[in-house]
Design an enzyme around this catalytic site. Structure first.
Site, PDB file in Angstrom:
ATOM      1  N   HIS A  59       0.894  -1.175  -0.016  1.00 12.73           N
ATOM      2  CA  HIS A  59       0.079   0.108   0.136  1.00 12.73           C
ATOM      3  C   HIS A  59       0.797   1.219  -0.081  1.00 12.73           C
ATOM      4  O   HIS A  59       0.380   2.333  -0.096  1.00 12.73           O
ATOM      5  CB  HIS A  59      -0.700   0.058   1.447  1.00 12.73           C
ATOM      6  CG  HIS A  59      -2.130  -0.843   1.159  1.00 12.73           C
ATOM      7  ND1 HIS A  59      -3.395  -0.729   0.827  1.00 12.73           N
ATOM      8  CD2 HIS A  59      -2.124  -2.321   1.255  1.00 12.73           C
ATOM      9  CE1 HIS A  59      -4.199  -1.820   0.688  1.00 12.73           C
ATOM     10  NE2 HIS A  59      -3.293  -2.567   0.927  1.00 12.73           N
ATOM     11  N   ASP A  76       3.711   9.492  -0.508  1.00  9.90           N
ATOM     12  CA  ASP A  76       2.675   8.776  -0.041  1.00  9.90           C
ATOM     13  C   ASP A  76       2.213   7.671  -1.283  1.00  9.90           C
ATOM     14  O   ASP A  76       2.304   7.990  -2.398  1.00  9.90           O
ATOM     15  CB  ASP A  76       1.431   9.654  -0.149  1.00  9.90           C
ATOM     16  CG  ASP A  76       0.378   9.211   1.182  1.00  9.90           C
ATOM     17  OD1 ASP A  76       0.213   7.929   1.589  1.00  9.90           O
ATOM     18  OD2 ASP A  76      -0.316   9.974   1.743  1.00  9.90           O
TER      19      ASP A  76
HETATM   20  P1  ADP Z   1      -2.643   6.275   5.196  1.00  8.13           P
HETATM   21  O1  ADP Z   1      -3.124   4.705   4.665  1.00  8.13           O
HETATM   22  O2  ADP Z   1      -1.141   6.446   5.211  1.00  8.13           O
HETATM   23  O3  ADP Z   1      -3.354   6.485   6.425  1.00  8.13           O
HETATM   24  P2  ADP Z   1      -4.589   7.347   3.068  1.00  8.13           P
HETATM   25  O4  ADP Z   1      -5.073   8.823   2.743  1.00  8.13           O
HETATM   26  O5  ADP Z   1      -4.535   6.411   2.098  1.00  8.13           O
HETATM   27  O6  ADP Z   1      -3.398   7.285   4.178  1.00  8.13           O
HETATM   28  O7  ADP Z   1      -5.950   6.941   4.017  1.00  8.13           O
HETATM   29  C1  ADP Z   1      -6.228   7.249   5.153  1.00  8.13           C
HETATM   30  C2  ADP Z   1      -7.664   6.677   5.467  1.00  8.13           C
HETATM   31  O8  ADP Z   1      -7.967   6.856   6.751  1.00  8.13           O
HETATM   32  C3  ADP Z   1      -8.788   7.540   4.740  1.00  8.13           C
HETATM   33  O9  ADP Z   1      -9.824   6.892   4.194  1.00  8.13           O
HETATM   34  C4  ADP Z   1      -9.272   8.611   5.556  1.00  8.13           C
HETATM   35  O10 ADP Z   1     -10.486   9.147   5.386  1.00  8.13           O
HETATM   36  C5  ADP Z   1      -8.965   7.865   7.070  1.00  8.13           C
HETATM   37  N1  ADP Z   1      -8.670   8.841   8.142  1.00  8.13           N
HETATM   38  C6  ADP Z   1      -7.730   9.562   7.941  1.00  8.13           C
HETATM   39  N2  ADP Z   1      -7.628  10.538   8.874  1.00  8.13           N
HETATM   40  C7  ADP Z   1      -8.710  10.174   9.785  1.00  8.13           C
HETATM   41  C8  ADP Z   1      -9.423  10.787  10.914  1.00  8.13           C
HETATM   42  N3  ADP Z   1      -8.835  11.605  11.536  1.00  8.13           N
HETATM   43  N4  ADP Z   1     -10.455  10.187  11.377  1.00  8.13           N
HETATM   44  C9  ADP Z   1     -11.150   9.203  10.511  1.00  8.13           C
HETATM   45  N5  ADP Z   1     -10.452   8.574   9.652  1.00  8.13           N
HETATM   46  C10 ADP Z   1      -9.426   9.175   8.982  1.00  8.13           C
HETATM   47  O1  F6P Z   2      -1.992   2.340   4.614  1.00  8.95           O
HETATM   48  C1  F6P Z   2      -0.647   2.115   5.255  1.00  8.95           C
HETATM   49  C2  F6P Z   2      -0.711   1.630   6.470  1.00  8.95           C
HETATM   50  O2  F6P Z   2       0.540   1.467   7.016  1.00  8.95           O
HETATM   51  C3  F6P Z   2      -1.403   0.389   6.763  1.00  8.95           C
HETATM   52  O3  F6P Z   2      -0.872  -0.756   6.546  1.00  8.95           O
HETATM   53  C4  F6P Z   2      -1.749   0.921   8.201  1.00  8.95           C
HETATM   54  O4  F6P Z   2      -3.090  -0.275   8.628  1.00  8.95           O
HETATM   55  C5  F6P Z   2      -2.303   1.939   8.190  1.00  8.95           C
HETATM   56  O5  F6P Z   2      -1.404   2.792   7.298  1.00  8.95           O
HETATM   57  C6  F6P Z   2      -2.209   2.741   9.746  1.00  8.95           C
HETATM   58  O6  F6P Z   2      -1.149   2.317  10.222  1.00  8.95           O
HETATM   59  P1  F6P Z   2      -1.064   1.579  11.630  1.00  8.95           P
HETATM   60  O7  F6P Z   2      -1.930   0.417  11.288  1.00  8.95           O
HETATM   61  O8  F6P Z   2       0.464   1.493  11.873  1.00  8.95           O
HETATM   62  O9  F6P Z   2      -2.036   2.366  12.679  1.00  8.95           O
END
Ligand code: ADP
Ligand code: F6P
Length: 447
Positions: free
Chosen positions: A155, A349
């Site tokens: 991912h 990202d």
């Molecule tokens: P990552 O996988 O690095 O966290 P992404 O942007 O691909 O980054 O995915 C983050 C997901 O988590 C999104 O679907 C987003 O809406 C959710 N998310 C991020 N921040 C929050 C938050 N503060 N509260 C709820 N959901 C969140």
């Molecule tokens: O999307 C990337 C990622 O590392 C996922 O594998 C993971 O579940 C998410 O971000 C949040 O991180 P964590 O599982 O360490 O809280």
């Protein structure tokens, strides 16, 4: 249809609305109606490692979760996965911390997961392993005699060879990746980087890009519904006539939050006409709060946020609202719809689903503008965004200044292009594409 078996470190909580993190979100929206087993860490630590997973069935989905021994949590999750691999994969070698005992714990946990899973597998299952915590899992399963098809999806980004080579014993992990039947990454660049390393290890360079997405129609609907809800109304009232700039991220150094805050401060300094006319809401729930690099980031942001507010606030206006807790997903959707600007500026990202969610949440007649980092995988799908270099706070300030003044007609045109983009690669098409590739693997290789 054969059973799908998902394996990931993080199994979403059962009340899944509060899950933050792209993996949980993408998979939740992607699971089809087929029989599914999902194995992963329970989120709990115990004095001894669990060997027998706890099973919990919800409809056609069975969760199988394992506790981690405290030592394994420290070495596998906090140490090797998030202290070493995460920064390296995000091109931040300088932040990586390597310890041999962490690598040993990482391999031990992968072995334990493989043992637990092997006893649950049935002939014909399709196993889909997710993310950097579990690079060696496929090789471990093969060593235990498992013959079913096994695919892997990463991912997060995969860095160029010169960076990867900083990892002691990285070659062995590449050979582990080489044992999967299908290897998926987010972008063509990631595939090129990984394939070069696979080829150097004599493995088939089979990494392919499968860009992940969201369920745009469902998110758009959630945003429309939330617009009439209590929280969104309260946010609207609290803003008055000010334009909302919105950031939503886990509190992670890959998200470029320091440069983003500095960029906003520069907006207020260089373009003072926006003072008291905008409010920046940053929602950044604490993530991996026991990993050193994350703790120092939190301190830095607390200080920066305090400074921005004390420098620019008026008695009736706080320029920055900074929250470190999660917000319910449908409320977030409503906030996105209300925001004149979505500010998504990761330094690196894999994809960044927030960018796609922001687009999906907009009112097509009066959409907001997305300011997006050129280093988010999502940039490939989001022509129509204002693309910036997130290392340059001045560029962020200038992009915000432009975004806040774009006329409605141009905003609509930009949004229409981005809407097509978020519908090109959705969560459903991503899962379908990956699973079709996995099921297309010649039976002779898997059987
Ligand atoms: P990552 O996988 O690095 O966290 P992404 O942007 O691909 O980054 O995915 C983050 C997901 O988590 C999104 O679907 C987003 O809406 C959710 N998310 C991020 N921040 C929050 C938050 N503060 N509260 C709820 N959901 C969140
Ligand atoms: O999307 C990337 C990622 O590392 C996922 O594998 C993971 O579940 C998410 O971000 C949040 O991180 P964590 O599982 O360490 O809280």
């Amino acid at each position: 249809m054969n059973r799908l078996v998902i394996v990931s470190n993080r199994v979403p909580p059962r009340e899944r609305s509060s899950a933050a993190g792209g993996l949980a979100v993408a998979l939740r929206e992607a699971i089809t109606r087929r029989e599914t087993l999902w194995l992963g860490w329970s989120g709990a630590t115990a004095s001894a490692p669990a060997v027998e997973p706890t099973l919990h069935r919800v409809g056609r989905l069975t969760y199988a979760t394992l506790d981690l021994a405290a030592d394994d949590y420290a070495g596998y999750y906090r140490g090797f996965s998030n202290g070493m691999l995460w920064p390296l994969l995000h091109h931040r070698v300088g932040l990586s911390e390597f310890r041999r005992e962490d690598l040993a714990a990482y391999r031990r946990v992968n072995h334990t997961f493989a043992l637990a899973l092997a006893q649950l597998l049935r002939p014909g299952d399709a196993v889909w392993v997710h993310d950097y915590h579990l690079f060696p899992l496929g090789a471990e399963l093969r060593a235990l005699g498992v013959r079913v098809r096994i695919g892997f999806f990463l991912h997060v980004p995969f860095p160029p060879r010169a960076l990867w080579e900083a990892l002691p014993d990285g070659d062995a992990l590449i050979r582990d990746i080489g044992t999967y039947d299908v290897v998926g990454v987010q972008t063509e660049d990631d595939a090129r980087h990984l394939n070069e390393l696979l080829a150097m290890q004599g493995e088939v360079p089979r990494a392919r890009a499968f860009p992940v997405g969201i369920d745009p129609a469902a998110f758009a609907k959630a945003a429309r519904t939330a617009a009439g809800g209590e929280e969104v109304k309260r946010l609207g009232q609290s803003l008055g006539n000010r334009a909302l700039i919105l950031g939503i991220d886990r509190l992670d150094y890959s998200k470029g939050l320091v440069q983003r805050f500095e960029g906003y401060a520069k907006l207020l300094r260089r373009f003072p006409e926006h003072c008291n006319k905008v409010t920046f809401l940053q929602i950044a729930p604490v993530s991996r709060g026991d990993v050193t690099q994350y703790r120092s980031l939190r301190r830095e942001l607390d200080e920066l946020a305090g400074r921005i507010n004390s420098e620019h606030a008026e008695f009736d206006w706080a320029p920055l609202r900074y929250l470190t807790r999660t917000v319910r997903r449908n409320v977030l959707a409503g906030f996105c719809r209300m925001a004149a600007v979505g500010l998504v500026t990761p330094l690196r990202d894999g994809m960044n689903l927030v960018a796609k969610e922001y687009v999906a949440a907009q009112d097509p007649d009066d959409p907001g503008v997305l300011v997006l980092s050129r280093f988010a995988g999502a940039v490939g799908d989001l022509e129509g965004a204002i693309v910036i270099n997130p290392h340059d706070p001045d560029a962020i300030a200038e992009a915000l200044h432009v975004a806040l003044s774009i006329p409605a007609e141009e905003r609509r045109a930009r949004w229409a292009t981005m809407w097509r983009g978020v519908n090109r690669h959705t969560a459903a098409s991503w899962a379908r594409g990956f699973l079709a590739a996995l099921e297309g693997v010649a039976a002779s290789r898997a059987a």
